[in-house]
Design a protein around this motif. Structure first.
Motif, PDB file in Angstrom:
ATOM      1  N   CYS A 196       0.837  -1.191   0.000  1.00  0.00           N
ATOM      2  CA  CYS A 196       0.000   0.000   0.000  1.00  0.00           C
ATOM      3  C   CYS A 196       0.879   1.251   0.000  1.00  0.00           C
ATOM      4  CB  CYS A 196      -0.959  -0.001   1.188  1.00  0.00           C
ATOM      5  SG  CYS A 196      -0.185   0.259   2.817  1.00  0.00           S
ATOM      6  N   TRP A 197       0.233   2.396  -0.176  1.00  0.00           N
ATOM      7  CA  TRP A 197       0.965   3.663  -0.227  1.00  0.00           C
ATOM      8  C   TRP A 197       1.685   3.929   1.093  1.00  0.00           C
ATOM      9  CZ3 TRP A 197       1.063   8.446   2.174  1.00  0.00           C
ATOM     10  CH2 TRP A 197       1.673   9.497   1.467  1.00  0.00           C
ATOM     11  N   PHE A 198       1.059   3.586   2.210  1.00  0.00           N
ATOM     12  CA  PHE A 198       1.692   3.822   3.510  1.00  0.00           C
ATOM     13  C   PHE A 198       2.970   2.993   3.661  1.00  0.00           C
ATOM     14  CE2 PHE A 198      -2.765   4.944   5.031  1.00  0.00           C
ATOM     15  CZ  PHE A 198      -2.507   6.308   5.084  1.00  0.00           C
ATOM     16  N   GLU A 199       2.968   1.769   3.147  1.00  0.00           N
ATOM     17  CA  GLU A 199       4.180   0.949   3.187  1.00  0.00           C
ATOM     18  C   GLU A 199       5.273   1.554   2.310  1.00  0.00           C
ATOM     19  OE1 GLU A 199       2.939  -3.635   3.629  1.00  0.00           O
ATOM     20  OE2 GLU A 199       1.669  -2.507   2.229  1.00  0.00           O
ATOM     21  N   ALA A 200       4.884   2.037   1.124  1.00  0.00           N
ATOM     22  CA  ALA A 200       5.855   2.675   0.235  1.00  0.00           C
ATOM     23  C   ALA A 200       6.442   3.917   0.886  1.00  0.00           C
ATOM     24  CB  ALA A 200       5.181   3.028  -1.093  1.00  0.00           C
ATOM     25  N   GLU A 201       5.598   4.698   1.547  1.00  0.00           N
ATOM     26  CA  GLU A 201       6.067   5.908   2.231  1.00  0.00           C
ATOM     27  C   GLU A 201       7.049   5.563   3.348  1.00  0.00           C
ATOM     28  OE1 GLU A 201       3.852   9.748   4.218  1.00  0.00           O
ATOM     29  OE2 GLU A 201       3.246   7.743   4.863  1.00  0.00           O
ATOM     30  N   ALA A 202       6.745   4.530   4.137  1.00  0.00           N
ATOM     31  CA  ALA A 202       7.634   4.131   5.235  1.00  0.00           C
ATOM     32  C   ALA A 202       8.974   3.647   4.694  1.00  0.00           C
ATOM     33  CB  ALA A 202       6.970   3.047   6.077  1.00  0.00           C
ATOM     34  N   TYR A 203       8.935   2.867   3.609  1.00  0.00           N
ATOM     35  CA  TYR A 203      10.185   2.406   3.011  1.00  0.00           C
ATOM     36  C   TYR A 203      11.015   3.600   2.538  1.00  0.00           C
ATOM     37  CZ  TYR A 203      13.530   0.172  -0.098  1.00  0.00           C
ATOM     38  OH  TYR A 203      14.693  -0.236  -0.698  1.00  0.00           O
ATOM     39  N   ALA A 204      10.363   4.569   1.900  1.00  0.00           N
ATOM     40  CA  ALA A 204      11.084   5.746   1.411  1.00  0.00           C
ATOM     41  C   ALA A 204      11.762   6.482   2.562  1.00  0.00           C
ATOM     42  CB  ALA A 204      10.128   6.669   0.662  1.00  0.00           C
ATOM     43  N   ASN A 205      11.064   6.624   3.683  1.00  0.00           N
ATOM     44  CA  ASN A 205      11.669   7.275   4.850  1.00  0.00           C
ATOM     45  C   ASN A 205      12.870   6.483   5.354  1.00  0.00           C
ATOM     46  OD1 ASN A 205       9.814   9.388   4.838  1.00  0.00           O
ATOM     47  ND2 ASN A 205       8.378   8.290   6.169  1.00  0.00           N
ATOM     48  N   TRP A 206      12.742   5.166   5.376  1.00  0.00           N
ATOM     49  CA  TRP A 206      13.851   4.303   5.812  1.00  0.00           C
ATOM     50  C   TRP A 206      15.053   4.449   4.879  1.00  0.00           C
ATOM     51  CZ3 TRP A 206      15.752  -0.027   3.058  1.00  0.00           C
ATOM     52  CH2 TRP A 206      16.655  -0.842   3.768  1.00  0.00           C
ATOM     53  N   ALA A 207      14.786   4.581   3.578  1.00  0.00           N
ATOM     54  CA  ALA A 207      15.860   4.687   2.590  1.00  0.00           C
ATOM     55  C   ALA A 207      16.423   6.093   2.465  1.00  0.00           C
ATOM     56  CB  ALA A 207      15.352   4.214   1.224  1.00  0.00           C
ATOM     57  N   GLY A 208      15.833   7.066   3.161  1.00  0.00           N
ATOM     58  CA  GLY A 208      16.304   8.438   3.075  1.00  0.00           C
ATOM     59  C   GLY A 208      15.922   9.134   1.789  1.00  0.00           C
ATOM     60  N   LYS A 209      14.854   8.655   1.162  1.00  0.00           N
ATOM     61  CA  LYS A 209      14.374   9.260  -0.075  1.00  0.00           C
ATOM     62  C   LYS A 209      12.889   9.576   0.075  1.00  0.00           C
ATOM     63  CE  LYS A 209      17.754   7.192  -3.246  1.00  0.00           C
ATOM     64  NZ  LYS A 209      17.934   6.504  -4.558  1.00  0.00           N
ATOM     65  N   ARG A 210      12.193   9.659  -1.027  1.00  0.00           N
ATOM     66  CA  ARG A 210      10.759   9.955  -1.029  1.00  0.00           C
ATOM     67  C   ARG A 210      10.139   9.355  -2.278  1.00  0.00           C
ATOM     68  NH1 ARG A 210      10.106  13.812  -4.909  1.00  0.00           N
ATOM     69  NH2 ARG A 210      11.882  15.184  -5.372  1.00  0.00           N
ATOM     70  N   LEU A 211       8.813   9.335  -2.305  1.00  0.00           N
ATOM     71  CA  LEU A 211       8.111   8.951  -3.521  1.00  0.00           C
ATOM     72  C   LEU A 211       8.129  10.109  -4.507  1.00  0.00           C
ATOM     73  CD1 LEU A 211       4.978   7.166  -2.007  1.00  0.00           C
ATOM     74  CD2 LEU A 211       7.015   6.094  -2.989  1.00  0.00           C
ATOM     75  N   PRO A 212       8.231   9.842  -5.810  1.00  0.00           N
ATOM     76  CA  PRO A 212       8.163  10.929  -6.783  1.00  0.00           C
ATOM     77  C   PRO A 212       6.751  11.487  -6.868  1.00  0.00           C
ATOM     78  CG  PRO A 212       8.161   8.830  -7.923  1.00  0.00           C
ATOM     79  CD  PRO A 212       8.375   8.526  -6.453  1.00  0.00           C
ATOM     80  N   THR A 213       6.639  12.765  -7.198  1.00  0.00           N
ATOM     81  CA  THR A 213       5.330  13.296  -7.559  1.00  0.00           C
ATOM     82  C   THR A 213       4.936  12.731  -8.915  1.00  0.00           C
ATOM     83  OG1 THR A 213       6.202  15.210  -8.744  1.00  0.00           O
ATOM     84  CG2 THR A 213       5.887  15.435  -6.343  1.00  0.00           C
ATOM     85  N   GLU A 214       3.654  12.836  -9.247  1.00  0.00           N
ATOM     86  CA  GLU A 214       3.289  12.308 -10.573  1.00  0.00           C
ATOM     87  C   GLU A 214       3.856  13.171 -11.684  1.00  0.00           C
ATOM     88  OE1 GLU A 214      -0.619  12.096 -12.184  1.00  0.00           O
ATOM     89  OE2 GLU A 214      -1.440  13.607 -10.833  1.00  0.00           O
ATOM     90  N   ALA A 215       4.066  14.466 -11.423  1.00  0.00           N
ATOM     91  CA  ALA A 215       4.711  15.300 -12.437  1.00  0.00           C
ATOM     92  C   ALA A 215       6.150  14.843 -12.664  1.00  0.00           C
ATOM     93  CB  ALA A 215       4.668  16.761 -12.019  1.00  0.00           C
ATOM     94  N   GLU A 216       6.870  14.526 -11.595  1.00  0.00           N
ATOM     95  CA  GLU A 216       8.232  14.009 -11.753  1.00  0.00           C
ATOM     96  C   GLU A 216       8.222  12.686 -12.498  1.00  0.00           C
ATOM     97  OE1 GLU A 216      10.456  15.863  -7.802  1.00  0.00           O
ATOM     98  OE2 GLU A 216       9.341  13.979  -7.629  1.00  0.00           O
ATOM     99  N   TRP A 217       7.288  11.817 -12.151  1.00  0.00           N
ATOM    100  CA  TRP A 217       7.206  10.524 -12.837  1.00  0.00           C
ATOM    101  C   TRP A 217       6.983  10.737 -14.330  1.00  0.00           C
ATOM    102  CZ3 TRP A 217       4.252   7.781 -16.110  1.00  0.00           C
ATOM    103  CH2 TRP A 217       4.485   6.404 -16.185  1.00  0.00           C
TER     104      TRP A 217
END
Length: 446
Positions: A290-311
């Motif tokens: 889910c999105w919350f899992e992706a967000e938590a992973y991104a925080n753990w990795a020191g990054k973030r999810l891309p915006t859809e404009a960036e994608w």
């Protein structure tokens, strides 16, 4: 069920008519693959409260085709006006659909066959121009996309069901070493969305200029091996990695790993794929998070999810010329060398398995394999106009929806463009969703 024989005239209208016939036929063949070979009990059962019974999806596909192509475009008399409300997705929640007096499988198959036979006649008689609804064959393309979207939903229902496997697919491509690293996307403007694609849906319109600062985006989606490192590092037990809403959901839902992951007594991880338990493949994109899992992973990795404009910029923008590519690799339609689409395989391919589908800058598998969660909420573009009905997009704007991009192995090419926008609640995991990461540039980069 009658199969339309495409015309052979070389005129532009006849070529368009042939194209429409091909995508409608392909969608129907897939629908039948997902519903044939299953007994009545399987088709009428609700395999998850998140999903409709398969027989509801089947008849709903026919009802939408009747409403738009037989009645509206064709101007014909209704075939089954008495069932319109039963198959109106906004009148009955999925959890309640098994209690409705639905058509049984035999009736549903007969109904969709009758509708399609009339559609062939409508198509043969249509000039495919004269109003916004039919210009360029839009209504037919919309219905082909609708059927394929429901086919992907039915594919997700198959993943949720228990019992012996009923689907088969080709062996998925593998690689000896995965694609790694990231690609820097320079700052500047690009054109987002479309005003010219004749089958683009209303939320993809209109084309508009967007200026973005430079950013880095991962060359490939996050893999099972990478996600397993997050899990092994206590990612599901560290509230500091999760947003407030995400942590509350993790606790309430009891999330401990991606959906369909199972750990054996020896500590090895397996993944259930359409009823088959298979060893976790390390280079495969993680899916069913889910999105919350992706967000938590991104925080753990020191990054973030891309915006859809960036994608979308990473997918379509050619920094050398400023041109917009139709697909990451260029202008040609997807095929089995560029993207994992169309239920050809029943799972994602290893990252790096489609080098011909990468962007010139080296970003891989932006189309196919897994839907990619973005950081963006679902909102209208400048100049948005609901067409041909508000319920496709407008009623979903705002709220907690998050945008997904790129399609999955279960998405058909007709419903998968670089501008195509999908959306869902951030708690959803039954969809074929994964993610890739992005980050802001530090001074001196880009």
């Amino acid at each position: 069920m009658t199969i339309h024989s495409p015309a052979t005239d070389n005129s532009a209208t006849e070529r368009l008519r042939d194209q429409i016939a091909a995508v409608l036929t392909r969608a129907r063949q897939r629908t039948l693959t997902l519903t044939d070979g299953m007994d009545e009990a399987e088709l009428t059962a609700q395999h998850s409260r998140l999903m409709s019974p398969l027989v509801w999806d089947l008849a709903h596909i026919g009802n939408q085709e009747e409403l738009w192509l037989v009645r509206d475009v064709g101007g014909r008399e209704p075939i089954r006006a008495d069932i319109d409300e039963l198959y109106d997705a906004f009148k009955h929640a999925r959890a309640n659909r098994p209690t409705l007096p639905l058509l049984d499988p035999t009736q549903a198959r007969g109904y969709v066959g009758t509708v399609r036979d009339k559609v062939w006649d409508v198509l043969d008689r249509s000039e495919l121009r004269g109003s916004p609804l039919i210009d360029g064959g839009f209504a037919f393309g919309m219905i082909a996309q609708h059927e394929q979207q429901h086919d992907e939903t039915m594919l997700a229902t198959h993943q949720l069901r228990t019992g012996a496997p009923v689907l088969t697919g080709l062996a998925v491509p593998t690689v000896a070493a995965p694609v790694t690293g990231e690609v820097v996307i320079p700052a500047g403007e690009f054109t987002m969305g479309t005003s010219t694609d004749p089958w683009a849906l209303d939320n993809e319109r209109t084309a508009h200029r967007v200026r973005l600062p430079g950013f880095a985006i991962d060359a490939a989606p996050v893999t099972n091996a990478q996600y397993l490192a997050f899990l092994d590092d206590g990612g599901y037990d560290r509230p500091e990695l999760w947003s407030t809403h995400g942590w509350a959901h993790r606790q309430e839902a009891g999330l401990v790993a991606p959906q369909f992951w199972e750990r054996d007594s020896s500590g090895n991880w397996w993944r259930r794929v359409f009823g088959v338990l298979t060893p976790l493949r390390p280079h495969q994109p993680v899916v069913h998070v889910c999105w919350f899992e992706a967000e938590a992973y991104a925080n753990w990795a020191g990054k973030r999810l891309p915006t859809e404009a960036e994608w979308e910029k990473a997918t379509t923008h050619d920094p050398a010329t400023g041109a917009v590519r139709r697909f990451p690799w260029g202008e040609t339609e997807p095929d089995d060398t560029t993207a994992n689409l169309g239920q050809r395989h029943l799972e994602p391919a290893d990252v790096g398995a489609y080098p011909a589908g990468a962007t010139p800058a080296g970003v891989h598998q932006l189309i196919g394999d897994v839907w990619e969660w973005t950081a963006s909420g679902f909102e209208p573009y400048p100049g948005f106009r609901a067409f041909p009905y508000r319920e496709y997009s407008e009623v979903f704007f705002g709220g907690d929806y998050r945008v997904l991009r790129g399609g999955s192995f279960g998405t058909d090419p007709v419903a998968c463009r670089s501008t195509f926008r999908n959306w869902d609640h951030p708690i959803r995991r039954q969809i074929f969703a994964g993610f890739r990461l992005a980050r802001d540039l530090v001074e001196g980069e880009g």
